[in-house]
Design a protein around this motif. Structure first.
Motif, PDB file in Angstrom:
ATOM      1  N   CYS A  89       0.807  -1.229   0.000  1.00 26.83           N
ATOM      2  CA  CYS A  89       0.000   0.000   0.000  1.00 26.83           C
ATOM      3  C   CYS A  89       0.834   1.269   0.000  1.00 26.83           C
ATOM      4  N   GLY A  90       2.031   1.228   0.582  1.00 28.31           N
ATOM      5  CA  GLY A  90       2.871   2.426   0.631  1.00 28.31           C
ATOM      6  C   GLY A  90       2.451   3.428   1.697  1.00 28.31           C
ATOM      7  N   ARG A  91       1.368   3.176   2.433  1.00 31.98           N
ATOM      8  CA  ARG A  91       0.846   4.162   3.385  1.00 31.98           C
ATOM      9  C   ARG A  91       0.832   3.676   4.831  1.00 31.98           C
ATOM     10  N   CYS A  92       0.810   2.359   5.041  1.00 30.50           N
ATOM     11  CA  CYS A  92       0.693   1.844   6.410  1.00 30.50           C
ATOM     12  C   CYS A  92       2.003   2.084   7.169  1.00 30.50           C
ATOM     13  N   CYS A  95       5.042   0.117   5.826  1.00 27.23           N
ATOM     14  CA  CYS A  95       5.448   0.669   4.519  1.00 27.23           C
ATOM     15  C   CYS A  95       6.166   1.995   4.691  1.00 27.23           C
ATOM     16  N   CYS A 103       3.850  -5.185   4.874  1.00 27.69           N
ATOM     17  CA  CYS A 103       2.749  -4.221   4.664  1.00 27.69           C
ATOM     18  C   CYS A 103       1.452  -4.760   5.280  1.00 27.69           C
ATOM     19  N   ASP A 104       0.696  -3.849   5.917  1.00 32.96           N
ATOM     20  CA  ASP A 104      -0.578  -4.259   6.533  1.00 32.96           C
ATOM     21  C   ASP A 104      -1.561  -4.813   5.509  1.00 32.96           C
TER      22      ASP A 104
END
Ligand SMILES: [Zn+2]
Ligand SMILES: [Zn+2]
Length: 338
Positions: A89-92, A95, A103-104
């Motif tokens: 996701c790049g956001r959790c 990440c 990653c979540d």
């Protein structure tokens, strides 16, 4: 183009689908080899808890760069390549700190996202790892499990002159043992399969032990003397092997957990406390691990030819699974050829 789809556990249809087009920052790969691993077998048997059907499988692969999407400039068509199968996701929180392998909302292509079991496959340029022309497609497909091994070995810290035991000589255990050796460790490999120990020997892993014929304590004494071992890699995922690792590792030792447990094990944490042991998990890899895996194979520090068992064409995808089941452990890597 052809695409192999597992419509339900144990059923694969090869169908004709439109050829994908790479968008911005994407790369189109012509797939040439797909390796089958234990996790794929779980999907075949319908016991992989996070995979829904229909699913296009394939996460260990190699091929040739066919075309580049807009904005991709650092690759050229015609180059051999592989790619990480991780959609993140790049956001959790993991990440954001760079730990995208945990990653979540990690989706692995071939399980929770469509895999590469098709003639042409689009992937993000950032996941592509170009390979030297000297690489065979089999070596290219083995980069994925080798990257698993590279990360596990990194988790063990500096291995130079250390004594390390690898429990399990399947493809992952074999590659972990070779990666640990490349990192400077003296390595002992144990398994209950003569066949797998023989493959380990073919990979120049000389110190092997049949776990039903010799205790881990005896094997460690035979190979390492009274010092025993400071590092253990559990590459099986059963209670018996983690129990052996915890009971026999030297005080202050590190155990890297690589195997996946179908059943929850009971572990003697009183020994972990009393002997100041470290239990460390390792999941998949990061991009640098993929690059390092390719480098180790390219330098001949990790041998892959003894691991290459058999090939099946895409149309016979199902036969590959049936072969693996029939062999009952007497095979290592089976490939789908495209
Ligand atoms: Zn795999
Ligand atoms: Zn994430």
């Amino acid at each position: 183009m052809r695409q192999a789809v597992m419509t339900e556990p144990g059923v694969i249809q090869v169908r004709d689908v439109p050829t994908p087009v790479p968008g911005p920052d994407e790369v189109l790969l012509r797939i040439r080899r797909i390796g089958i691993c234990g996790s794929d077998m779980h999907v075949y048997h319908g016991v992989q808890p996070f995979t829904k059907y229909p699913v296009v499988q394939g996460h260990e692969f190699s091929g040739v760069i066919e075309a580049l999407g807009e904005g991709v400039e650092h690759f050229s068509p015609g180059t051999k390549a592989t790619a990480r199968p991780q959609v993140v996701c790049g956001r959790c929180r993991p990440c954001r700190r760079g730990d995208y392998n945990i990653c979540d909302s990690l989706k692995v292509q071939g399980f929770q996202a469509p895999g590469c079991a098709q003639d042409l496959f689009v992937t993000r340029a950032e996941r592509v790892v170009p390979l030297p022309e000297s690489f065979t497609f089999e070596q290219g497909a083995i980069v994925e499990p080798t990257a698993v091994a590279v990360r596990a070995v990194e988790k063990a810290g500096n291995l130079a002159e250390k004594n390390a035991v690898v429990l399990g000589a399947g493809p992952i255990g074999n590659l972990v043992a070779q990666a640990a050796r490349a990192a400077g460790a003296r390595v002992l490999v144990t398994d209950v399969s003569d066949y797998r120990l023989q493959i380990a020997r073919k990979c120049s892993l000389e110190n092997v032990s049949h776990a039903k014929q010799e205790t881990l304590a005896d094997a460690a004494r035979r190979v390492f003397g009274e010092d025993g071992f400071d590092v253990a890699f559990e590459c099986v995922g059963v209670e018996g092997t983690i129990t052996e690792a915890v009971a026999n590792i030297a005080k202050g030792g590190r155990i890297i957990q690589v195997g996946i447990y179908p059943e929850k094990p009971r572990v003697d944490l009183s020994l972990v406390q009393d002997r100041e042991l470290s239990l460390i998990g390792s999941l998949m890899y990061k991009h640098a691990d993929y690059q390092q895996a390719a480098a180790l194979i390219g330098q001949g520090k990790i041998l892959t030819a003894p691991l290459e068992s058999k090939h099946f064409p895409l149309e016979d995808y199902l036969s590959a699974y049936q072969y693996i089941i029939q062999q009952a452990g007497q095979c290592m890597k089976v490939f789908i050829d495209l």
